[in-house]
Write a protein that holds these residues in place. Structure first.
Motif, PDB file in Angstrom:
ATOM      1  N   THR A 125      26.138  14.112  14.457  1.00 46.71           N
ATOM      2  CA  THR A 125      25.471  15.005  13.511  1.00 46.71           C
ATOM      3  C   THR A 125      24.329  14.286  12.797  1.00 46.71           C
ATOM      4  N   ALA A 126      24.520  12.997  12.491  1.00 48.23           N
ATOM      5  CA  ALA A 126      23.452  12.217  11.869  1.00 48.23           C
ATOM      6  C   ALA A 126      22.260  12.073  12.813  1.00 48.23           C
ATOM      7  N   PHE A 127      22.537  11.841  14.080  1.00 49.01           N
ATOM      8  CA  PHE A 127      21.453  11.733  15.065  1.00 49.01           C
ATOM      9  C   PHE A 127      20.683  13.043  15.178  1.00 49.01           C
ATOM     10  N   ILE A 128      21.414  14.156  15.242  1.00 45.04           N
ATOM     11  CA  ILE A 128      20.770  15.469  15.340  1.00 45.04           C
ATOM     12  C   ILE A 128      19.888  15.729  14.119  1.00 45.04           C
ATOM     13  N   ILE A 139      25.844   5.400  23.376  1.00 45.38           N
ATOM     14  CA  ILE A 139      25.917   4.286  22.426  1.00 45.38           C
ATOM     15  C   ILE A 139      26.747   4.670  21.204  1.00 45.38           C
ATOM     16  N   ILE A 140      26.552   5.883  20.715  1.00 43.42           N
ATOM     17  CA  ILE A 140      27.325   6.342  19.552  1.00 43.42           C
ATOM     18  C   ILE A 140      28.812   6.354  19.870  1.00 43.42           C
ATOM     19  N   ILE A 141      29.168   6.848  21.053  1.00 38.11           N
ATOM     20  CA  ILE A 141      30.586   6.897  21.447  1.00 38.11           C
ATOM     21  C   ILE A 141      31.156   5.488  21.566  1.00 38.11           C
ATOM     22  N   LEU A 142      30.397   4.573  22.166  1.00 39.51           N
ATOM     23  CA  LEU A 142      30.882   3.200  22.348  1.00 39.51           C
ATOM     24  C   LEU A 142      31.093   2.501  21.008  1.00 39.51           C
ATOM     25  N   LEU A 143      30.192   2.737  20.059  1.00 39.46           N
ATOM     26  CA  LEU A 143      30.258   2.026  18.784  1.00 39.46           C
ATOM     27  C   LEU A 143      31.232   2.645  17.788  1.00 39.46           C
ATOM     28  N   THR A 144      31.630   3.893  18.023  1.00 43.03           N
ATOM     29  CA  THR A 144      32.497   4.565  17.044  1.00 43.03           C
ATOM     30  C   THR A 144      33.890   4.862  17.585  1.00 43.03           C
ATOM     31  N   PHE A 145      33.997   5.312  18.831  1.00 43.80           N
ATOM     32  CA  PHE A 145      35.299   5.683  19.367  1.00 43.80           C
ATOM     33  C   PHE A 145      36.016   4.505  20.024  1.00 43.80           C
ATOM     34  N   CYS A 146      35.289   3.721  20.813  1.00 45.11           N
ATOM     35  CA  CYS A 146      35.936   2.625  21.552  1.00 45.11           C
ATOM     36  C   CYS A 146      36.624   1.585  20.662  1.00 45.11           C
ATOM     37  N   PRO A 147      36.135   1.315  19.429  1.00 36.62           N
ATOM     38  CA  PRO A 147      36.867   0.364  18.572  1.00 36.62           C
ATOM     39  C   PRO A 147      38.298   0.773  18.257  1.00 36.62           C
ATOM     40  N   PRO A 200      31.602   5.699   8.756  1.00 37.49           N
ATOM     41  CA  PRO A 200      31.636   7.119   8.362  1.00 37.49           C
ATOM     42  C   PRO A 200      30.835   7.427   7.111  1.00 37.49           C
ATOM     43  N   LEU A 201      30.899   6.548   6.093  1.00 38.85           N
ATOM     44  CA  LEU A 201      30.148   6.806   4.865  1.00 38.85           C
ATOM     45  C   LEU A 201      28.642   6.716   5.102  1.00 38.85           C
ATOM     46  N   LEU A 202      28.210   5.779   5.935  1.00 41.69           N
ATOM     47  CA  LEU A 202      26.787   5.659   6.248  1.00 41.69           C
ATOM     48  C   LEU A 202      26.303   6.882   7.023  1.00 41.69           C
ATOM     49  N   ALA A 203      27.089   7.339   7.997  1.00 46.07           N
ATOM     50  CA  ALA A 203      26.714   8.530   8.755  1.00 46.07           C
ATOM     51  C   ALA A 203      26.635   9.748   7.847  1.00 46.07           C
ATOM     52  N   PHE A 204      27.601   9.889   6.950  1.00 52.11           N
ATOM     53  CA  PHE A 204      27.588  11.014   6.010  1.00 52.11           C
ATOM     54  C   PHE A 204      26.337  10.964   5.129  1.00 52.11           C
ATOM     55  N   SER A 205      25.954   9.779   4.681  1.00 56.66           N
ATOM     56  CA  SER A 205      24.766   9.639   3.839  1.00 56.66           C
ATOM     57  C   SER A 205      23.508  10.034   4.604  1.00 56.66           C
ATOM     58  N   ILE A 206      23.414   9.634   5.881  1.00 58.81           N
ATOM     59  CA  ILE A 206      22.243   9.984   6.693  1.00 58.81           C
ATOM     60  C   ILE A 206      22.155  11.491   6.882  1.00 58.81           C
ATOM     61  N   VAL A 207      23.288  12.122   7.189  1.00 57.38           N
ATOM     62  CA  VAL A 207      23.293  13.579   7.361  1.00 57.38           C
ATOM     63  C   VAL A 207      22.871  14.264   6.070  1.00 57.38           C
ATOM     64  N   LEU A 208      23.387  13.804   4.956  1.00 54.67           N
ATOM     65  CA  LEU A 208      23.075  14.421   3.658  1.00 54.67           C
ATOM     66  C   LEU A 208      21.585  14.297   3.336  1.00 54.67           C
ATOM     67  N   ILE A 209      21.028  13.094   3.510  1.00 55.49           N
ATOM     68  CA  ILE A 209      19.616  12.871   3.198  1.00 55.49           C
ATOM     69  C   ILE A 209      18.716  13.679   4.135  1.00 55.49           C
ATOM     70  N   VAL A 257      20.280  22.845  10.403  1.00 57.35           N
ATOM     71  CA  VAL A 257      20.571  22.743   8.966  1.00 57.35           C
ATOM     72  C   VAL A 257      21.896  23.414   8.652  1.00 57.35           C
ATOM     73  N   ALA A 258      22.149  24.569   9.281  1.00 59.03           N
ATOM     74  CA  ALA A 258      23.427  25.262   9.067  1.00 59.03           C
ATOM     75  C   ALA A 258      24.595  24.418   9.583  1.00 59.03           C
ATOM     76  N   ILE A 259      24.422  23.804  10.771  1.00 56.20           N
ATOM     77  CA  ILE A 259      25.475  22.950  11.334  1.00 56.20           C
ATOM     78  C   ILE A 259      25.732  21.751  10.429  1.00 56.20           C
ATOM     79  N   ALA A 260      24.647  21.106   9.971  1.00 58.01           N
ATOM     80  CA  ALA A 260      24.793  19.935   9.118  1.00 58.01           C
ATOM     81  C   ALA A 260      25.420  20.291   7.779  1.00 58.01           C
ATOM     82  N   THR A 261      25.077  21.451   7.248  1.00 58.33           N
ATOM     83  CA  THR A 261      25.653  21.867   5.959  1.00 58.33           C
ATOM     84  C   THR A 261      27.155  22.066   6.073  1.00 58.33           C
TER      85      THR A 261
END
Length: 386
Positions: free
Chosen positions: A146-149, A178-186, A235-244, A300-304
């Motif tokens: 969602t942050a990437f979008i 890359i997002i899947i590897l860095l977030t799910f694989c751990p 997760p907090l960084l991704a949430f901040s990017i989506v919000l901004i 914007v609707a999806i991100a909201t």
């Protein structure tokens, strides 16, 4: 590996193994003192009733998420992946679908144990490490997608001519990997701290599969580092990017709407002709097409919806950071389990609602969806004749 329960050392290191029951809520428990809440905040009966209700409610919502995301994936596959948005939205739907399936697996283990079905493994512990942990990491994957979008849409508005040169379908596909590897694989590194063992349960009079912690300094250190990076920072960084990015998109959409109204108003046409976007206009409002504007509004609707649904998750993360014992294996385990049920409802709700946004705001999606579920047979027949 088998654990001999007659050895006092094993009972001390792995509490409650000597009292193994078929209770679906039976987990490792630390009755340490000094808690801000008593360990008996709920009686066994109250805890059962609350958990049963939350389990049933969450499963209904997850069933809706499975159906909705299955349909979304089918529609996006038919639409193809020539457009960047289809790639990212398909990945998002796949992650939401996988999360709903994992949650269903955990609920299934719960109900089988509650119905006194003798499973060959400890339902609570094993279902957490095969399903529950992956669900948690996938929620971070959804946040970063969602942050990437949101970030990509911001670039499309601010620098629409340049962004098309370097954000291509291939680049988007690689970004999703890359997002899947860095977030799910751990999530698989969790098994450095915990391992599966075969344990003999005197209560069940049989050997079952269970999990035990690996109590060495390196494993504990690795768990803390992984939790800090994957469980808090990401997760907090991704949430901040989506919000901004969402706030920026909302501001730009308002500017675009104001610009279009000023251009199309009768007074502006009488005073002077509308400025041609192709001739020297440097504003983003003049360079974005109506099609892109509709796409931005959809994102914007999806991100909201994501922001609203992810706020409880952020609250849960902060509680885990502030209170060390607020987890599945310490004195607040009952409060943690019930809180997790409540906090986790936001993800399947968000995954279920997205298809309604696609249907309402994307004409191509709506057309393919109606053909797929045979809501528009006449349109389908005309398409086949062509």
């Amino acid at each position: 590996m088998y654990v001999n329960l007659s050895e006092e050392d094993n009972i001390t290191r792995y509490p409650a193994l000597d009292q193994m029951t078929d209770n679906p809520f039976h987990l490792w428990e630390d009755h340490s003192k000094g808690s801000f809440l008593p360990s008996g905040i709920w009686s066994d009966e109250q805890f059962y009733i609350i958990s049963l209700f939350m389990n049933f409610t969450s499963q209904i919502i997850n069933n809706c998420a499975i159906i909705a995301n299955s349909l979304s994936i089918a529609v996006f596959v038919k639409l193809g992946f020539s457009e960047i948005s289809n790639i990212s939205l398909t990945t998002l739907a796949v992650c939401d679908f996988t999360m709903a399936v994992l949650y269903t697996w955990g609920n299934l283990c719960f109900w089988l144990t509650y119905l006194k079905v003798r499973l060959p493994f400890h339902s609570a512990n094993v279902s957490y490490f095969i399903g529950g942990a992956q669900w948690t990491f996938l929620s971070t994957t959804v946040a970063w997608i969602t942050a990437f979008i949101s970030f990509e849409r911001c670039l499309c508005i601010l620098v629409p001519l340049k962004v098309r040169r370097f954000i291509t379908p291939r680049v988007t596909f690689v970004a999703m990997l890359i997002i899947i590897l860095l977030t799910f694989c751990p999530s698989f590194f969790l098994y450095i701290r915990y391992k599966f063992v075969w344990v003999f349960s005197p209560y069940l009079n049989r050997t079952i599969l269970n999990t035990i912690p690996v109590n060495n300094e390196l494993a504990i250190l690795f768990e803390k580092i992984s939790f800090a990076i994957c469980g808090v920072i990401q997760p907090l960084l991704a949430f901040s990017i989506v919000l901004i990015c969402t706030l920026l998109l909302v501001v730009q959409l308002r500017k675009i709407s104001s610009w279009r109204m000023s251009v199309t108003s009768p007074k502006s046409q009488q005073v002077q002709p509308a400025e041609n976007p192709a001739k020297g206009s440097s504003t983003a409002e003049a360079r974005i097409s109506k099609k892109e504007e509709r796409l931005v509004r959809m994102f914007v609707a999806i991100a909201t919806i994501f922001i609203v649904s992810y706020i409880p998750t952020c609250i849960g993360i902060l509680c885990s950071v502030i209170f060390d014992e607020f987890n599945m294996f310490n004195v607040y385990k009952r409060l943690f389990i019930v809180s997790s049920y409540i906090l986790s409802l936001g993800q399947p709700i968000s995954g279920s609602v997205n298809i309604l946004i696609y249907y309402k705001m994307a004409s191509k999606f709506r057309l393919i969806f109606r053909r797929l579920v045979r809501l528009d047979r006449q349109t389908q027949e005309r398409h086949e004749l062509q």
